[in-house]
Every structure is written in C-alpha cells, then in structure tokens.
Design a protein around this motif. Sequence first.
Motif, PDB file in Angstrom:
ATOM      1  N   LEU A 141     -48.621  53.593  58.096  1.00 53.34           N
ATOM      2  CA  LEU A 141     -48.666  55.051  57.945  1.00 53.34           C
ATOM      3  C   LEU A 141     -47.430  55.595  57.233  1.00 53.34           C
ATOM      4  CD1 LEU A 141     -50.160  56.323  61.332  1.00 53.34           C
ATOM      5  CD2 LEU A 141     -51.321  55.900  59.150  1.00 53.34           C
ATOM      6  N   LEU A 142     -46.294  54.924  57.375  1.00 55.41           N
ATOM      7  CA  LEU A 142     -45.082  55.378  56.684  1.00 55.41           C
ATOM      8  C   LEU A 142     -45.266  55.417  55.168  1.00 55.41           C
ATOM      9  CD1 LEU A 142     -42.053  53.722  58.538  1.00 55.41           C
ATOM     10  CD2 LEU A 142     -42.597  56.158  58.343  1.00 55.41           C
ATOM     11  N   ASP A 143     -46.112  54.552  54.641  1.00 53.35           N
ATOM     12  CA  ASP A 143     -46.327  54.498  53.192  1.00 53.35           C
ATOM     13  C   ASP A 143     -47.127  55.691  52.667  1.00 53.35           C
ATOM     14  OD1 ASP A 143     -44.974  52.078  53.126  1.00 53.35           O
ATOM     15  OD2 ASP A 143     -46.815  50.891  53.241  1.00 53.35           O
ATOM     16  N   TYR A 144     -47.730  56.467  53.549  1.00 51.40           N
ATOM     17  CA  TYR A 144     -48.582  57.580  53.119  1.00 51.40           C
ATOM     18  C   TYR A 144     -47.943  58.943  53.332  1.00 51.40           C
ATOM     19  CZ  TYR A 144     -51.853  54.085  51.977  1.00 51.40           C
ATOM     20  OH  TYR A 144     -52.426  53.002  51.379  1.00 51.40           O
ATOM     21  N   ASN A 145     -46.882  59.008  54.083  1.00 52.04           N
ATOM     22  CA  ASN A 145     -46.102  60.239  54.250  1.00 52.04           C
ATOM     23  C   ASN A 145     -46.995  61.464  54.466  1.00 52.04           C
ATOM     24  OD1 ASN A 145     -43.641  61.553  54.451  1.00 52.04           O
ATOM     25  ND2 ASN A 145     -43.608  62.089  52.292  1.00 52.04           N
ATOM     26  N   LEU A 146     -47.917  61.350  55.392  1.00 52.63           N
ATOM     27  CA  LEU A 146     -48.834  62.447  55.669  1.00 52.63           C
ATOM     28  C   LEU A 146     -48.133  63.525  56.489  1.00 52.63           C
ATOM     29  CD1 LEU A 146     -51.964  60.335  56.642  1.00 52.63           C
ATOM     30  CD2 LEU A 146     -51.648  61.647  54.530  1.00 52.63           C
ATOM     31  N   PRO A 147     -48.147  64.771  56.013  1.00 53.72           N
ATOM     32  CA  PRO A 147     -47.584  65.856  56.822  1.00 53.72           C
ATOM     33  C   PRO A 147     -48.549  66.198  57.947  1.00 53.72           C
ATOM     34  CG  PRO A 147     -48.621  66.758  54.883  1.00 53.72           C
ATOM     35  CD  PRO A 147     -48.726  65.250  54.765  1.00 53.72           C
ATOM     36  N   HIS A 148     -48.173  67.159  58.777  1.00 58.34           N
ATOM     37  CA  HIS A 148     -49.137  67.647  59.760  1.00 58.34           C
ATOM     38  C   HIS A 148     -50.336  68.173  58.973  1.00 58.34           C
ATOM     39  CE1 HIS A 148     -50.374  68.803  63.717  1.00 58.34           C
ATOM     40  NE2 HIS A 148     -50.627  70.016  63.308  1.00 58.34           N
ATOM     41  N   LEU A 149     -51.535  67.926  59.449  1.00 60.43           N
ATOM     42  CA  LEU A 149     -52.767  68.237  58.728  1.00 60.43           C
ATOM     43  C   LEU A 149     -52.650  69.555  57.953  1.00 60.43           C
ATOM     44  CD1 LEU A 149     -55.664  67.450  58.091  1.00 60.43           C
ATOM     45  CD2 LEU A 149     -56.364  68.554  60.213  1.00 60.43           C
ATOM     46  N   ASP A 150     -52.802  69.451  56.632  1.00 61.39           N
ATOM     47  CA  ASP A 150     -52.595  70.615  55.766  1.00 61.39           C
ATOM     48  C   ASP A 150     -53.748  70.870  54.797  1.00 61.39           C
ATOM     49  OD1 ASP A 150     -52.186  68.444  54.113  1.00 61.39           O
ATOM     50  OD2 ASP A 150     -50.359  69.218  53.206  1.00 61.39           O
ATOM     51  N   GLU A 151     -54.937  70.441  55.137  1.00 63.95           N
ATOM     52  CA  GLU A 151     -56.113  70.696  54.312  1.00 63.95           C
ATOM     53  C   GLU A 151     -56.816  71.964  54.797  1.00 63.95           C
ATOM     54  OE1 GLU A 151     -57.372  69.234  51.623  1.00 63.95           O
ATOM     55  OE2 GLU A 151     -55.984  67.534  51.526  1.00 63.95           O
ATOM     56  N   MET A 152     -57.239  72.796  53.857  1.00 65.19           N
ATOM     57  CA  MET A 152     -57.924  74.045  54.203  1.00 65.19           C
ATOM     58  C   MET A 152     -59.339  73.806  54.729  1.00 65.19           C
ATOM     59  SD  MET A 152     -55.977  76.718  53.722  1.00 65.19           S
ATOM     60  CE  MET A 152     -57.163  78.032  53.562  1.00 65.19           C
ATOM     61  N   MET A 153     -60.036  72.860  54.113  1.00 63.99           N
ATOM     62  CA  MET A 153     -61.430  72.597  54.486  1.00 63.99           C
ATOM     63  C   MET A 153     -61.484  71.543  55.594  1.00 63.99           C
ATOM     64  SD  MET A 153     -63.076  74.639  52.513  1.00 63.99           S
ATOM     65  CE  MET A 153     -64.762  74.098  52.675  1.00 63.99           C
ATOM     66  N   PRO A 154     -62.487  71.625  56.463  1.00 61.60           N
ATOM     67  CA  PRO A 154     -62.645  70.584  57.485  1.00 61.60           C
ATOM     68  C   PRO A 154     -62.887  69.224  56.812  1.00 61.60           C
ATOM     69  CG  PRO A 154     -64.092  72.454  57.933  1.00 61.60           C
ATOM     70  CD  PRO A 154     -63.505  72.668  56.576  1.00 61.60           C
TER      71      PRO A 154
ATOM     72  N   GLY B 140     -65.333  66.667  53.102  1.00 62.62           N
ATOM     73  CA  GLY B 140     -64.933  65.697  52.092  1.00 62.62           C
ATOM     74  C   GLY B 140     -64.310  66.324  50.854  1.00 62.62           C
ATOM     75  N   GLN B 141     -63.823  67.548  50.961  1.00 57.68           N
ATOM     76  CA  GLN B 141     -63.227  68.263  49.827  1.00 57.68           C
ATOM     77  C   GLN B 141     -61.711  68.294  49.992  1.00 57.68           C
ATOM     78  OE1 GLN B 141     -65.138  72.104  49.553  1.00 57.68           O
ATOM     79  NE2 GLN B 141     -67.175  71.201  49.550  1.00 57.68           N
ATOM     80  N   TYR B 142     -61.088  67.183  49.674  1.00 59.01           N
ATOM     81  CA  TYR B 142     -59.656  67.042  49.882  1.00 59.01           C
ATOM     82  C   TYR B 142     -58.883  67.609  48.694  1.00 59.01           C
ATOM     83  CZ  TYR B 142     -61.636  63.679  53.173  1.00 59.01           C
ATOM     84  OH  TYR B 142     -62.378  63.073  54.139  1.00 59.01           O
ATOM     85  N   ALA B 143     -57.993  68.550  48.949  1.00 59.79           N
ATOM     86  CA  ALA B 143     -57.236  69.212  47.888  1.00 59.79           C
ATOM     87  C   ALA B 143     -55.866  68.576  47.661  1.00 59.79           C
ATOM     88  CB  ALA B 143     -57.070  70.699  48.224  1.00 59.79           C
ATOM     89  N   GLN B 144     -55.290  68.012  48.697  1.00 55.76           N
ATOM     90  CA  GLN B 144     -53.923  67.503  48.612  1.00 55.76           C
ATOM     91  C   GLN B 144     -53.892  66.070  48.075  1.00 55.76           C
ATOM     92  OE1 GLN B 144     -51.422  69.467  49.124  1.00 55.76           O
ATOM     93  NE2 GLN B 144     -52.575  71.156  50.031  1.00 55.76           N
ATOM     94  N   PRO B 145     -52.965  65.758  47.166  1.00 57.07           N
ATOM     95  CA  PRO B 145     -52.868  64.385  46.644  1.00 57.07           C
ATOM     96  C   PRO B 145     -52.642  63.334  47.737  1.00 57.07           C
ATOM     97  CG  PRO B 145     -51.582  65.886  45.285  1.00 57.07           C
ATOM     98  CD  PRO B 145     -52.047  66.676  46.482  1.00 57.07           C
ATOM     99  N   HIS B 146     -51.854  63.680  48.768  1.00 54.30           N
ATOM    100  CA  HIS B 146     -51.631  62.694  49.831  1.00 54.30           C
ATOM    101  C   HIS B 146     -52.923  62.421  50.606  1.00 54.30           C
ATOM    102  CE1 HIS B 146     -50.301  66.663  51.484  1.00 54.30           C
ATOM    103  NE2 HIS B 146     -51.127  66.305  52.461  1.00 54.30           N
ATOM    104  N   THR B 147     -53.769  63.422  50.772  1.00 54.26           N
ATOM    105  CA  THR B 147     -55.042  63.221  51.449  1.00 54.26           C
ATOM    106  C   THR B 147     -55.964  62.376  50.584  1.00 54.26           C
ATOM    107  OG1 THR B 147     -54.788  65.416  52.425  1.00 54.26           O
ATOM    108  CG2 THR B 147     -56.949  64.374  52.642  1.00 54.26           C
ATOM    109  N   GLN B 148     -55.986  62.639  49.304  1.00 56.27           N
ATOM    110  CA  GLN B 148     -56.827  61.876  48.389  1.00 56.27           C
ATOM    111  C   GLN B 148     -56.427  60.403  48.370  1.00 56.27           C
ATOM    112  OE1 GLN B 148     -56.303  64.177  44.822  1.00 56.27           O
ATOM    113  NE2 GLN B 148     -57.635  65.820  45.544  1.00 56.27           N
ATOM    114  N   ALA B 149     -55.117  60.134  48.370  1.00 53.76           N
ATOM    115  CA  ALA B 149     -54.641  58.740  48.396  1.00 53.76           C
ATOM    116  C   ALA B 149     -55.020  58.068  49.713  1.00 53.76           C
ATOM    117  CB  ALA B 149     -53.134  58.691  48.181  1.00 53.76           C
TER     118      ALA B 149
END
Length: 186
Positions: A41-54, A58-67
Amino acid sequence: MVKIGIILGSTRPGRNGEAVARWVYDVASQRTDVEFELVDLLDYNLPHLDEMMPPSMGQYAQPHTQAWASKIASFDGFVMVTPEYNHSTSGALKNAIDFLYGEWNNKAVGFVGYGSVGGTRAVEHLRLIAAELQMADVRAQVALSLFTDFENFSTFKPGQHQVDSLNATLDQVQAWSAALAPLRAA
C-alpha cells in the motif's frame, strides 16, 4: 494462469507486516501453478478517500485511484496481510479497499492476520467487507501471534505449522479464483 495479489495492509513505520508479507510471497512463489505479486500500500500513496462518485460507479477521477484500480483489476484473487489494530484491520487497508468496487467483484480472498490474538478479529471484519464487495472469502486463514511467531514482538519467526496454514489458504484462494473466472468474464 491464475494471478494472485498479496496485499500488504499496513503502512505504519516499523511495521511487522512487511516481514509477514515477504514470507507469504516467498512461500507462495515456490508454486508453479499460480503467479503471485506483492502489492505494498505504501507504493500507492492513497490519501483518505477523495473520490466524488461512489466506487460502485467506476468513475474514478483521481490518478492515484486509477492506478490503484488498474493494479487491483489485474488480479484474479488476493491474500490480504493485515495487522490487528483495536479489534479491526488497519485504517490504511480499509481505505484502500473502499476506493474501489468492481475491481474486487467475483474474486477470491484469503487472509493472513497478525497481532496479539493472531489478527483474527481484523480478519473477521475483512470477511464482512469482502461479502459486500462480492468477494469469495476462503475458510482457511493464517493467524500469527505476536507472542509465539515473533521474537520480542518484532522479529518474525513463524513456526512450521504456520507454513501449513498458509499453504492451505493459498490452495483455497487458487481454487476459488479459478472457479470464479466465468463470473469475471461475464
């Protein structure tokens, strides 16, 4: 060939989970019938959930979510390595799980827990989460005790019986991952 992701579910400095996840990977890599990959998980540096859509949209806006979604989508099943914090899993693992939905569906999952009581309460919470994500959690699991599988609570030294438990877990994750392939293809 079935591809299984071994997810290291702790991002804590000095984490015991790194040694545990590497052990899981080393044991798993002796198999020739499955491909394994260690996912930290350290390799993905995910912040606290920051996507607008549930996530179910499947509509991921953030590059970290897409990766993260791309990585998780590449697997047929998972082994989650989880610490137990306050009778549950780590916040980092729960957050990483919550980012996605469809990428988890119709995949098998097994658990390797560690903590004062083997991480069993963390695993129980993860089983409930897995059900909501349409994952098939396998019965076998590994429960590593900080008292018996670690020296001074920090140096990982699992007993041989733990290798047997891990192999049973890997067998079940492989079998269920293969069995669920038609559902993933649909």
